[in-house]
Design an enzyme around this catalytic site. Structure first.
Site, mmCIF file in Angstrom:
data_model
loop_
_atom_site.group_PDB
_atom_site.id
_atom_site.type_symbol
_atom_site.label_atom_id
_atom_site.label_comp_id
_atom_site.label_asym_id
_atom_site.label_seq_id
_atom_site.Cartn_x
_atom_site.Cartn_y
_atom_site.Cartn_z
ATOM 1 N N GLY A 62 -18.199 -25.908 -87.964
ATOM 2 C CA GLY A 62 -19.570 -25.821 -87.434
ATOM 3 C C GLY A 62 -20.494 -26.724 -88.233
ATOM 4 C CG ASN A 76 -13.668 -20.060 -81.801
ATOM 5 O OD1 ASN A 76 -14.608 -20.735 -82.223
ATOM 6 N ND2 ASN A 76 -13.845 -18.951 -81.115
ATOM 7 C CB ALA A 101 -23.262 -17.072 -93.027
ATOM 8 C CE1 TYR A 116 -26.350 -14.642 -84.389
ATOM 9 C CE2 TYR A 116 -28.654 -15.250 -84.576
ATOM 10 C CZ TYR A 116 -27.352 -15.392 -84.978
ATOM 11 O OH TYR A 116 -27.046 -16.268 -85.977
#
Ligand code: UDP
Length: 325
Positions: free
Chosen positions: A13, A35, A121, A155
């Site tokens: 990422g 992924n 994170a 989220y």
């Protein structure tokens, strides 16, 4: 610090790939798993020739592989997660599953295979809606969220559950965990595809397309350069007293989205128009945005003397250059 065997989940990422690079520069062995849901092979192309670097394109839900990877590491940076407001709204189910189940698997394995240190994170999204004119958030502040019918808030909830889980493992099982709440982070390789404002504006400006300010543009954000974020996260991971603690990682300087659009237009010498798009059109019905999102940085300053070294214009310049390449 003695070199370590490091596992980074979400290592392909935007933040993960910068973290991998920084840890390799410190002579560590770095293994990543990703992924490629929002990460990309392009992000790690400059790392692939390094002999101390290995990558696995797989999901963190693959328990068997994760067990092996965790057994063979000394420390885990857990960055794999659904990220980006747009991604979370477009993929609500996958976002919840990866953030909750993925972290649960990881923490359980880290505990069972020898209490491996986990750096989790997390996100400033945790704080939810701004309240009562509050402009900056301290780690122990209350969280204020909207209704469950608005996907955005899932989220915040999933990452909060991750934090609760990590803290529960720390308190009950003595698993060493450190929680880092990243505020708006930007830098080269960040894509605008999942909603992030800076790469979106820069791309629009360079293509001469309308620069899309959502809402009235008076909302403010505090951006931190990814290089500063990564340095801070590594320093916190290595700090002898950071275990069991939560840290805001961010910049205390903020900028309005209007000002950001204008600066990007000017710096790219773009002919783009700045246009205003209602939130409901940009995201979903009933969408709620935070008016302000600024960290209180006392704790991170106290622990590692953190000071961002790159100001907003330098950040924008380096990202524009990266886009033009
Ligand atoms: N934003 C915008 N135009 C875009 C993308 C985002 O005006 O094309 C706004 C968004 O509504 C928010 C701010 O920019 O107020 C930062 O958005 P981002 O998704 O980057 O971060 P977050 O909302 O998670 O802080």
């Amino acid at each position: 610090m003695r070199p370590k065997r490091v596992l980074i989940t979400g290592g392909a990422g935007f933040v993960g790939s910068h973290l991998a690079q920084a840890l390799l520069e410190k002579e560590n062995k770095v293994v990543i798993i990703d992924n490629l849901s929002t990460g990309s092979m392009d992000n790690i192309k400059q790392l692939k020739n390094n002999k101390r670097f290995l990558y696995h394109i797989d999901t963190i839900m693959n328990k068997r592989l994760m067990k092996r990877l965790i057994e063979n590491s000394d420390i885990i940076y857990h960055l794999a997660a659904a990220v980006g407001v747009k991604f979370v709204i477009d993929n609500p189910l996958e976002s919840i599953q990866i953030n909750v189940r993925g972290t649960e698997i990881l923490l359980e394995l880290a505990n069972d295979v020898g209490k491996k240190k986990v750096i989790l994170a997390s996100t400033s999204e945790i704080y939810g809606k701004n309240m009562d004119g509050k402009t900056s958030f301290k780690e122990e502040d209350d969280r204020v969220l909207g209704s469950t019918s608005i996907s955005r808030w899932s989220y915040s909830c999933t990452k909060a559950l991750d934090e609760f889980l990590a803290l529960a493992y720390f308190r009950e099982k003595k698993l060493p965990v450190v929680i880092v709440r990243l505020f708006n982070t930007c830098g080269p390789r960040q894509t605008g595809e999942y909603g992030m404002v800076i790469p979106r504006f820069i791309k629009q400006a360079l293509l001469g397309q309308p620069i899309t300010v959502y809402g009235d543009g008076t909302q403010t954000r505090s951006f931190t350069y990814v290089g500063d974020v990564v340095k801070a996260v590594i320093a916190l991971a290595e700090h002898p007293k950071s275990v069991g603690e939560i840290f805001n990682v961010g910049n205390s300087r903020s900028i309005s989205i209007n000002e950001l659009a204008q600066r990007i237009k000017k710096m790219t010498e773009s002919s783009s128009k700045i246009v205003y798009v209602p939130y409901e059109k940009a995201y979903e019905k009933g969408f709620e945005d935070m008016k302000y999102r600024q960290p209180n940085t006392s704790k991170i300053r106290e622990f590692i003397n953190f000071k961002p070294t790159v100001d907003i214009d330098e950040m924008l310049e380096s990202i524009i250059k990266d886009f033009e390449r």
